[in-house]
Design an enzyme around this catalytic site. Structure first.
Site, PDB file in Angstrom:
ATOM      1  N   LYS A  10      55.105  36.115  20.011  1.00 14.58           N
ATOM      2  CA  LYS A  10      54.364  34.852  19.981  1.00 14.58           C
ATOM      3  C   LYS A  10      53.987  34.446  18.540  1.00 14.58           C
ATOM      4  O   LYS A  10      54.094  35.254  17.608  1.00 14.58           O
ATOM      5  CB  LYS A  10      53.131  34.976  20.887  1.00 14.58           C
ATOM      6  CG  LYS A  10      53.513  35.123  22.383  1.00 14.58           C
ATOM      7  CD  LYS A  10      52.290  35.060  23.293  1.00 14.58           C
ATOM      8  CE  LYS A  10      52.682  35.169  24.760  1.00 14.58           C
ATOM      9  NZ  LYS A  10      51.508  35.081  25.667  1.00 14.58           N
ATOM     10  N   TYR A  50      55.903  27.598  30.875  1.00 13.18           N
ATOM     11  CA  TYR A  50      54.727  28.140  31.560  1.00 13.18           C
ATOM     12  C   TYR A  50      54.300  27.215  32.705  1.00 13.18           C
ATOM     13  O   TYR A  50      53.111  27.052  32.942  1.00 13.18           O
ATOM     14  CB  TYR A  50      53.578  28.320  30.556  1.00 13.18           C
ATOM     15  CG  TYR A  50      53.635  29.603  29.733  1.00 13.18           C
ATOM     16  CD1 TYR A  50      53.604  30.858  30.340  1.00 13.18           C
ATOM     17  CD2 TYR A  50      53.663  29.574  28.342  1.00 13.18           C
ATOM     18  CE1 TYR A  50      53.627  32.038  29.595  1.00 13.18           C
ATOM     19  CE2 TYR A  50      53.686  30.749  27.584  1.00 13.18           C
ATOM     20  CZ  TYR A  50      53.662  31.969  28.220  1.00 13.18           C
ATOM     21  OH  TYR A  50      53.664  33.139  27.484  1.00 13.18           O
ATOM     22  N   THR A  92      47.345  41.658  29.710  1.00 10.41           N
ATOM     23  CA  THR A  92      47.226  40.310  29.134  1.00 10.41           C
ATOM     24  C   THR A  92      46.063  40.233  28.143  1.00 10.41           C
ATOM     25  O   THR A  92      46.201  39.677  27.057  1.00 10.41           O
ATOM     26  CB  THR A  92      46.990  39.283  30.271  1.00 10.41           C
ATOM     27  OG1 THR A  92      47.981  39.486  31.273  1.00 10.41           O
ATOM     28  CG2 THR A  92      47.047  37.866  29.762  1.00 10.41           C
ATOM     29  N   ASN A 113      47.834  36.687  22.298  1.00 12.24           N
ATOM     30  CA  ASN A 113      48.097  38.078  22.698  1.00 12.24           C
ATOM     31  C   ASN A 113      49.474  38.617  22.284  1.00 12.24           C
ATOM     32  O   ASN A 113      49.975  39.568  22.870  1.00 12.24           O
ATOM     33  CB  ASN A 113      47.814  38.272  24.195  1.00 12.24           C
ATOM     34  CG  ASN A 113      48.722  37.451  25.075  1.00 12.24           C
ATOM     35  OD1 ASN A 113      49.580  36.719  24.587  1.00 12.24           O
ATOM     36  ND2 ASN A 113      48.551  37.566  26.374  1.00 12.24           N
ATOM     37  N   HIS A 116      55.053  38.070  24.977  1.00  9.40           N
ATOM     38  CA  HIS A 116      55.265  37.735  26.393  1.00  9.40           C
ATOM     39  C   HIS A 116      56.309  38.664  26.974  1.00  9.40           C
ATOM     40  O   HIS A 116      57.240  39.067  26.285  1.00  9.40           O
ATOM     41  CB  HIS A 116      55.775  36.292  26.526  1.00  9.40           C
ATOM     42  CG  HIS A 116      56.471  36.017  27.834  1.00  9.40           C
ATOM     43  ND1 HIS A 116      55.775  35.779  28.996  1.00  9.40           N
ATOM     44  CD2 HIS A 116      57.786  35.985  28.159  1.00  9.40           C
ATOM     45  CE1 HIS A 116      56.651  35.589  29.989  1.00  9.40           C
ATOM     46  NE2 HIS A 116      57.878  35.715  29.509  1.00  9.40           N
ATOM     47  N   GLU A 127      64.030  32.742  32.525  1.00 11.75           N
ATOM     48  CA  GLU A 127      63.473  32.621  31.168  1.00 11.75           C
ATOM     49  C   GLU A 127      64.559  32.818  30.112  1.00 11.75           C
ATOM     50  O   GLU A 127      64.592  32.103  29.101  1.00 11.75           O
ATOM     51  CB  GLU A 127      62.336  33.639  30.982  1.00 11.75           C
ATOM     52  CG  GLU A 127      61.113  33.272  31.820  1.00 11.75           C
ATOM     53  CD  GLU A 127      60.041  34.352  31.865  1.00 11.75           C
ATOM     54  OE1 GLU A 127      60.192  35.400  31.201  1.00 11.75           O
ATOM     55  OE2 GLU A 127      59.038  34.141  32.570  1.00 11.75           O
TER      56      GLU A 127
HETATM   57  P1  ATP Z   1      52.836  36.339  29.472  1.00 14.78           P
HETATM   58  O1  ATP Z   1      53.345  35.510  30.635  1.00 14.78           O
HETATM   59  O2  ATP Z   1      52.593  35.526  28.224  1.00 14.78           O
HETATM   60  O3  ATP Z   1      53.661  37.561  29.249  1.00 14.78           O
HETATM   61  P2  ATP Z   1      51.000  37.670  31.182  1.00 14.78           P
HETATM   62  O4  ATP Z   1      52.153  37.690  32.150  1.00 14.78           O
HETATM   63  O5  ATP Z   1      50.406  38.964  30.778  1.00 14.78           O
HETATM   64  O6  ATP Z   1      51.397  36.908  29.859  1.00 14.78           O
HETATM   65  P3  ATP Z   1      49.988  35.376  32.606  1.00 14.78           P
HETATM   66  O7  ATP Z   1      49.009  35.471  33.719  1.00 14.78           O
HETATM   67  O8  ATP Z   1      51.403  35.072  32.917  1.00 14.78           O
HETATM   68  O9  ATP Z   1      49.861  36.725  31.736  1.00 14.78           O
HETATM   69  O10 ATP Z   1      49.435  34.275  31.592  1.00 14.78           O
HETATM   70  C1  ATP Z   1      50.267  33.658  30.616  1.00 14.78           C
HETATM   71  C2  ATP Z   1      49.490  33.545  29.328  1.00 14.78           C
HETATM   72  O11 ATP Z   1      48.391  32.648  29.535  1.00 14.78           O
HETATM   73  C3  ATP Z   1      48.855  34.858  28.876  1.00 14.78           C
HETATM   74  O12 ATP Z   1      49.729  35.607  28.048  1.00 14.78           O
HETATM   75  C4  ATP Z   1      47.638  34.394  28.112  1.00 14.78           C
HETATM   76  O13 ATP Z   1      47.961  34.053  26.765  1.00 14.78           O
HETATM   77  C5  ATP Z   1      47.257  33.134  28.843  1.00 14.78           C
HETATM   78  N1  ATP Z   1      46.195  33.437  29.820  1.00 14.78           N
HETATM   79  C6  ATP Z   1      46.346  33.984  31.033  1.00 14.78           C
HETATM   80  N2  ATP Z   1      45.160  34.124  31.663  1.00 14.78           N
HETATM   81  C7  ATP Z   1      44.247  33.652  30.801  1.00 14.78           C
HETATM   82  C8  ATP Z   1      42.835  33.504  30.845  1.00 14.78           C
HETATM   83  N3  ATP Z   1      42.130  33.877  31.925  1.00 14.78           N
HETATM   84  N4  ATP Z   1      42.229  32.985  29.765  1.00 14.78           N
HETATM   85  C9  ATP Z   1      42.925  32.595  28.665  1.00 14.78           C
HETATM   86  N5  ATP Z   1      44.270  32.711  28.568  1.00 14.78           N
HETATM   87  C10 ATP Z   1      44.913  33.227  29.610  1.00 14.78           C
HETATM   88 MG    MG Z   2      53.248  35.946  32.700  1.00 12.24          MG
END
Ligand code: ATP
Ligand code: MG
Length: 154
Positions: A10, A50, A92, A113, A116, A127
């Site tokens: 990221k 997303y 996450t 974070n 991804h 993706e």
């Molecule tokens: P990614 O899809 O980026 O790998 P993830 O699968 O661990 O992350 P997801 O639930 O898919 O988590 O959420 C996508 C992204 O949205 C997260 O990486 C994070 O940056 C953001 N995100 C998710 N939940 C929250 C939250 N509660 N507050 C703030 N940001 C969030």
């Molecule tokens: Mg995700």
């Protein structure tokens, strides 16, 4: 079974100069890179990528962050790639990520974070196809067409 996953290093991790170190961790963990490039996402790219999170309260900041600078996208291959890569990157929220995970080391917050990972084989395929054509995903392995002595003789 050998399968594929998809990852994004990221904008914060790329911008802070951690790309090489993160790719080293990924390769040392046994993932083979099948495709790799650096790109910038637009606001509408991020909405498409997303799309499942479009109605979530954090979507605005997620979109602002993902469009904040270049990202590195890659397709990876390994036994049990999807699950093992999720383990390698950690939770996450970096506050909840296990010691030694990529997010524990490089994530700055739940939004920033660092990395991804796909969460299923189906999403990994979708993706990967969002960023790469089939031809850009290289199954070919390193194999000299002649002996090493022949290659080195000049
Ligand atoms: P990614 O899809 O980026 O790998 P993830 O699968 O661990 O992350 P997801 O639930 O898919 O988590 O959420 C996508 C992204 O949205 C997260 O990486 C994070 O940056 C953001 N995100 C998710 N939940 C929250 C939250 N509660 N507050 C703030 N940001 C969030
Ligand atoms: Mg995700």
């Amino acid at each position: 079974m050998t399968n594929r996953t998809f990852t994004i290093i990221k904008p914060n991790a790329v911008g802070l100069g951690h790309t090489g170190e993160i790719l080293e961790i990924i390769e040392k963990a046994g993932f083979r890179i099948l495709a790799l490039k650096m790109v910038c996402l637009s606001r509408s790219d991020t909405e498409k990528f997303y799309h499942v999170h479009k109605e979530r309260p954090f979507f605005r900041t997620l979109n602002l962050f993902m469009t904040a600078g270049p990202i590195v996208v890659a397709v990876l291959e390994k036994e049990n790639a999807v699950a093992d890569f999720r383990t390698l990157i950690g939770a996450t929220d970096p506050a909840k990520a296990a010691e030694g995970t990529i997010r524990k080391r490089f994530a700055e917050s739940k939004t920033r974070n660092a990395i991804h990972a796909s969460d299923s084989n189906e999403n990994a395929a979708w993706e990967a196809s969002f960023f790469f054509t089939d031809k850009e995903i290289l199954e070919t392995t390193y194999q000299l067409p002649v002996s090493p002595e022949e290659i080195d003789k000049d």
